[in-house]
Design an enzyme around this catalytic site. Structure first.
Site, PDB file in Angstrom:
ATOM      1  CE  LYS A  52      -4.447  -1.833   1.501  1.00  0.00           C
ATOM      2  NZ  LYS A  52      -5.624  -1.483   2.354  1.00  0.00           N
ATOM      3  CE  LYS A  68      -6.338  -7.562  -0.667  1.00  0.00           C
ATOM      4  NZ  LYS A  68      -7.899  -7.359  -1.027  1.00  0.00           N
ATOM      5  CE  LYS A  82     -13.734  -3.012   1.365  1.00  0.00           C
ATOM      6  NZ  LYS A  82     -12.629  -2.754   2.239  1.00  0.00           N
TER       7      LYS A  82
HETATM    8  P1  ATP Z   1      -8.535  -2.198   0.634  1.00  0.00           P
HETATM    9  O1  ATP Z   1      -8.074  -2.485  -0.731  1.00  0.00           O
HETATM   10  O2  ATP Z   1      -9.260  -0.870   0.921  1.00  0.00           O
HETATM   11  O3  ATP Z   1      -7.580  -2.909   1.674  1.00  0.00           O
HETATM   12  P2  ATP Z   1      -9.931  -4.711   0.770  1.00  0.00           P
HETATM   13  O4  ATP Z   1     -10.691  -5.165  -0.603  1.00  0.00           O
HETATM   14  O5  ATP Z   1      -8.658  -5.502   1.097  1.00  0.00           O
HETATM   15  O6  ATP Z   1      -9.971  -3.196   0.782  1.00  0.00           O
HETATM   16  P3  ATP Z   1     -10.596  -4.873   3.561  1.00  0.00           P
HETATM   17  O7  ATP Z   1     -11.747  -4.291   4.158  1.00  0.00           O
HETATM   18  O8  ATP Z   1      -9.235  -4.791   3.444  1.00  0.00           O
HETATM   19  O9  ATP Z   1     -10.742  -5.150   1.941  1.00  0.00           O
HETATM   20  O10 ATP Z   1     -11.018  -6.736   3.910  1.00  0.00           O
HETATM   21  C1  ATP Z   1     -12.296  -7.003   4.444  1.00  0.00           C
HETATM   22  C2  ATP Z   1     -11.900  -8.421   4.419  1.00  0.00           C
HETATM   23  O11 ATP Z   1     -12.075  -8.910   3.048  1.00  0.00           O
HETATM   24  C3  ATP Z   1     -10.870  -9.157   5.103  1.00  0.00           C
HETATM   25  O12 ATP Z   1     -11.051 -10.242   5.807  1.00  0.00           O
HETATM   26  C4  ATP Z   1      -9.982  -9.463   4.152  1.00  0.00           C
HETATM   27  O13 ATP Z   1      -8.999 -10.617   4.220  1.00  0.00           O
HETATM   28  C5  ATP Z   1     -11.034 -10.054   2.786  1.00  0.00           C
HETATM   29  N1  ATP Z   1     -10.584  -9.879   1.462  1.00  0.00           N
HETATM   30  C6  ATP Z   1     -10.266  -8.751   1.061  1.00  0.00           C
HETATM   31  N2  ATP Z   1      -9.858  -8.782  -0.280  1.00  0.00           N
HETATM   32  C7  ATP Z   1      -9.967 -10.166  -0.565  1.00  0.00           C
HETATM   33  C8  ATP Z   1     -10.043 -11.015  -1.682  1.00  0.00           C
HETATM   34  N3  ATP Z   1      -9.449 -10.434  -2.762  1.00  0.00           N
HETATM   35  N4  ATP Z   1     -10.154 -12.492  -1.498  1.00  0.00           N
HETATM   36  C9  ATP Z   1     -10.681 -12.963  -0.491  1.00  0.00           C
HETATM   37  N5  ATP Z   1     -10.936 -12.015   0.799  1.00  0.00           N
HETATM   38  C10 ATP Z   1     -10.634 -10.856   0.626  1.00  0.00           C
HETATM   39 MG    MG Z   2      -7.238  -4.712   2.569  1.00  0.00          MG
END
Ligand code: ATP
Ligand code: MG
Length: 345
Positions: free
Chosen positions: A115, A207, A210
């Protein structure tokens, strides 16, 4: 205060577009765990602001994550749904953990490296200290189980190290306070969602996130049927037809991802999916994938927009959840102060 009771804690950041990875990696398990555990599900807004958030967007996104929890089937009356900033003990315990965790531990965290990118000097201090706040989120409830996606494994290991170091550093004081087996439980990661690592639709080695700028990289829970179908049609693939066996997915990250998503959405094994689609072209498979994705996500997106039409209702749920969360967190944090020797009123 007695030994920790089994308790689930997990969080999702209000950083924008909730996606299929969040759903399959985390939220599906959140819903199931309600049957066997007392659960706290938190919209972790203090984590979100470790990178810049437009204030109005933060508000909107906080309500959106809450709506997703509810639409997916989380019961805010039997369990606790709240946003982190309404429970000050998270940040207070995080400060204590800033003093327990070592710089060297945090320097190994891959999420920070990813990040922060190349210009690390410009990253916020909060982004670096993020895992300490995450440990506090869990341990301020002495939670024992934490359902997360694969990407959070390293942070969970750090939370266990922090709990262990606190228990060791203050062992004498902890046992004088009447705890036989340490004060904090070592929280157990539950990395058991139907798909624990969903990858970007544009790059099978990254991965789904968001915060990824390209909206084509992910399927959002609020996407309509046409958008879902379009994104799947445009998803990157290779030129070969689908293999009939699992080994045939090796070295084909995009194919592996799409098959994994299909199996997870259908609730079947990858072998089952390949049994049906082995030898077929991606064009056929993608059509089937779009159908299951729409069937599964459509109702959730619809319920989310219904809920979001009444933000007052969502805010009341968060307020009520926060009051119940505070009632759990206050005595734990007070014990931490007693154990550490802080003078309390
Ligand atoms: P950001 O990019 O802002 O970090 P994010 O998509 O990683 O957003 P988070 O809010 O950080 O989302 O994570 C929320 C939950 O979703 C956590 O338990 C994380 O492990 C899970 N998660 C996030 N991305 C994935 C993915 N690509 N596959 C499976 N689980 C995920
Ligand atoms: Mg995340």
């Amino acid at each position: 205060m007695t030994a920790p009771t089994p308790r689930v804690f997990s969080g999702v950041q209000p950083t924008g577009n909730l996606h299929l990875g969040n759903y399959l990696g985390a939220i599906v398990r959140f819903v199931e765990l309600q049957r066997a555990y007392e659960c706290l599900y938190c919209v972790v807004d203090l984590h979100a602001v470790t990178v810049w958030q437009e204030p109005a967007e933060l508000t909107r996104n906080t309500r959106e994550v809450t709506a997703a929890f509810l639409a997916a089937g989380i019961d805010p009356e039997k369990h606790i749904v709240f946003n982190q900033s309404q429970v000050p003990q998270h940040a207070e315990l995080a400060w204590i953990f800033n003093c327990v965790a070592r710089l060297g531990w945090l320097s190994r965290m891959t999420q920070f490296k990813e990040k922060a990118g190349k210009d690390r000097e410009a990253a916020s201090v909060g982004l670096y200290a993020y895992p300490n706040l995450m440990a506090a989120d869990i341990l301020v409830y002495r939670a024992t189980h934490v359902p997360v996606g694969e990407d959070q494994k390293q942070h969970l290991e750090l939370a266990r190290d922090i709990a262990q170091k606190f228990n060791n550093d203050f062992a004498a004081s902890i046992s004088a306070a009447g705890y036989a087996d340490g004060f904090f439980p070592l929280p157990e990661p539950l990395i058991t969602g139907p798909a624990t690592r969903v990858m970007s639709l544009r790059d099978g080695t990254k991965k789904m996130s968001k915060s990824e700028p390209s909206d084509l990289s992910r399927i959002n829970l609020t996407d309509d049927a046409d958008t879902i179908a379009k994104k799947i049609r445009k998803a990157k693939t290779d030129a070969e037809p689908l293999p009939g066996e699992r080994q045939g997915l090796a070295g084909r990250p995009e194919a592996d991802n799409l098959v994994g998503i299909y199996a997870a959405l259908k609730g079947e094994t990858v072998e089952d999916t390949l049994g049906d689609f082995g030898g077929k072209q991606f064009s056929t498979f993608k059509q089937a994938l779009a159908e299951v994705a729409v069937a599964r996500l459509g109702p959730i997106g619809g319920e989310m927009s219904r809920l979001l039409a009444d933000p007052g209702h969502i805010d009341r749920i968060l307020g009520d959840g926060a009051a119940r969360a505070r009632a759990l967190a206050e005595p734990v944090y007070d014990e931490v102060k007693r154990i550490m020797g802080f003078v309390r009123g």
